[in-house]
Scaffold this active site. Structure first.
Site, short mmCIF file in Angstrom:
data_model
loop_
_atom_site.label_atom_id
_atom_site.label_comp_id
_atom_site.label_asym_id
_atom_site.label_seq_id
_atom_site.Cartn_x
_atom_site.Cartn_y
_atom_site.Cartn_z
N ASN A 9 0.86 -1.18 0.00
CA ASN A 9 0.00 0.00 0.00
C ASN A 9 0.90 1.23 0.00
OD1 ASN A 9 -1.90 2.00 0.40
ND2 ASN A 9 -2.35 1.45 2.52
N TRP A 10 1.00 1.87 -1.16
CA TRP A 10 1.90 3.00 -1.30
C TRP A 10 1.37 4.28 -0.65
CZ3 TRP A 10 4.14 2.95 -7.00
CH2 TRP A 10 4.78 1.72 -7.21
N LYS A 11 0.09 4.29 -0.33
CA LYS A 11 -0.55 5.47 0.27
C LYS A 11 -0.33 6.69 -0.63
CE LYS A 11 -0.25 3.30 4.77
NZ LYS A 11 -0.14 3.48 6.24
N HIS A 93 -9.64 1.01 4.79
CA HIS A 93 -8.39 1.19 5.53
C HIS A 93 -8.64 2.14 6.70
CE1 HIS A 93 -4.25 2.33 6.45
NE2 HIS A 93 -3.87 1.24 5.80
N GLU A 95 -7.06 4.55 7.82
CA GLU A 95 -6.84 5.96 7.53
C GLU A 95 -8.05 6.56 6.81
OE1 GLU A 95 -2.05 5.20 7.34
OE2 GLU A 95 -3.15 5.52 5.46
N GLU A 165 -5.40 -5.21 10.46
CA GLU A 165 -4.41 -4.19 10.74
C GLU A 165 -4.74 -3.50 12.06
OE1 GLU A 165 -2.23 -2.48 7.01
OE2 GLU A 165 -4.18 -1.54 7.20
N GLY A 171 2.38 2.16 10.88
CA GLY A 171 3.30 3.28 10.75
C GLY A 171 3.92 3.74 12.05
N SER A 211 3.40 -2.33 10.31
CA SER A 211 4.86 -2.30 10.47
C SER A 211 5.51 -3.63 10.09
CB SER A 211 5.23 -1.89 11.90
OG SER A 211 4.74 -0.61 12.21
N GLY A 232 3.00 -1.26 4.29
CA GLY A 232 3.02 0.17 4.05
C GLY A 232 4.40 0.66 3.65
N GLY A 233 5.11 1.25 4.58
CA GLY A 233 6.39 1.89 4.28
C GLY A 233 7.40 1.04 3.56
#
Length: 247
Positions: A9-11, A93, A95, A165, A171, A211, A232-233
């Site tokens: 997930n590049w966000k 998600h 967010e 999640e 994150g 994470s 994510g990251g």
């Protein structure tokens, strides 16, 4: 047998040029037996689709509206995604729920719309730190699952990927222990079994997200009920994502 699925997930990251460069590095380093998905920003979907055409890399969007068209300024419809050739779409998600007010009812509508148009939903559920500390994480996740799957028939369920999640691990650098993650994911599988049947719950794929990094992916994937990861990251760094899909 459930095929493991790793989705990045590049966000809100990467320009079109940066996205193309990233998938160029990823697409030639894929592991057999693992379904690999990149969920890129809307602006890069078309160009990334061209770049990965003919490869095993799958394309995902990060959100969609449930309507096919209409006066919904700033939204993207399932027809638009399908025209590009999107395979998956992240739905619900944390967010989106936290910053944009998405409700369980909206998540349910989006799942039904995605399925109607042949897009596989990656449905996110998970509790906050406060909810976990109050020992109500299972109740929270059960409510999210039951509302998300309301009106979804058994034949559609195996087309859905569920991503557990825990919000407190997204994150933050914190990660649920492999045992904590597997316990909730096994619980989710039981919810699906109770709503549908054992055969259906055995087929549905459930990811862990929060994470996820190269140094913990093997432990996570070795758990009995975890079928993959929503990353994510680490998905923004080709060398890290390649290590993840090669767990």
């Amino acid at each position: 047998m459930r095929i493991p699925i790793i989705a990045g997930n590049w966000k809100m990251n990467k320009t079109i040029e940066e996205a193309i460069q990233l998938v160029k590095e990823i697409k030639s380093n894929l592991k057999d037996g693992v379904e690999t998905v990149v969920c890129v920003p809307f602006t890069a979907l078309s160009e990334v689709k061209k770049e990965i055409s003919g490869t095993k890399l799958k394309l995902g969007a990060q959100n969609m509206h449930w309507e096919e068209s209409g006066a919904f300024t700033g939204e993207i419809s399932p027809l638009m995604l399908k025209e590009i050739g999107v395979d998956f779409c992240i739905i619900g998600h944390s967010e989106r729920r936290q910053y944009f007010g998405e409700t369980d009812e909206m998540v349910n509508r989006k799942i039904k719309s995605a399925l109607k148009h042949g897009i596989s939903p990656i449905v996110c559920v998970g509790e906050t730190l406060e909810q976990r500390e109050a020992n109500i994480e299972k109740k929270v996740v059960e409510t999210q699952i039951l509302k998300a799957f309301d009106g979804i028939v058994a034949e559609e369920v195996e087309k859905i990927v569920i991503a557990y999640e825990p919000i407190w691990a997204i994150g933050t650098g914190k990660t649920a222990t492999k045992e904590e993650a597997n316990e909730i994911i096994a619980f989710i599988r039981k919810i699906i079994m109770n709503k549908y049947q054992q055969e259906i719950s055995d087929k549905v794929r459930i990811q862990y997200g929060g994470s996820v990094k190269p140094d913990n992916i093997t432990d996570i994937m070795n758990q009995s009920d975890i079928d993959g990861a929503l990353v994510g990251g680490a998905s923004l760094k080709p060398e890290e994502f390649i290590k993840l899909v090669s767990f």
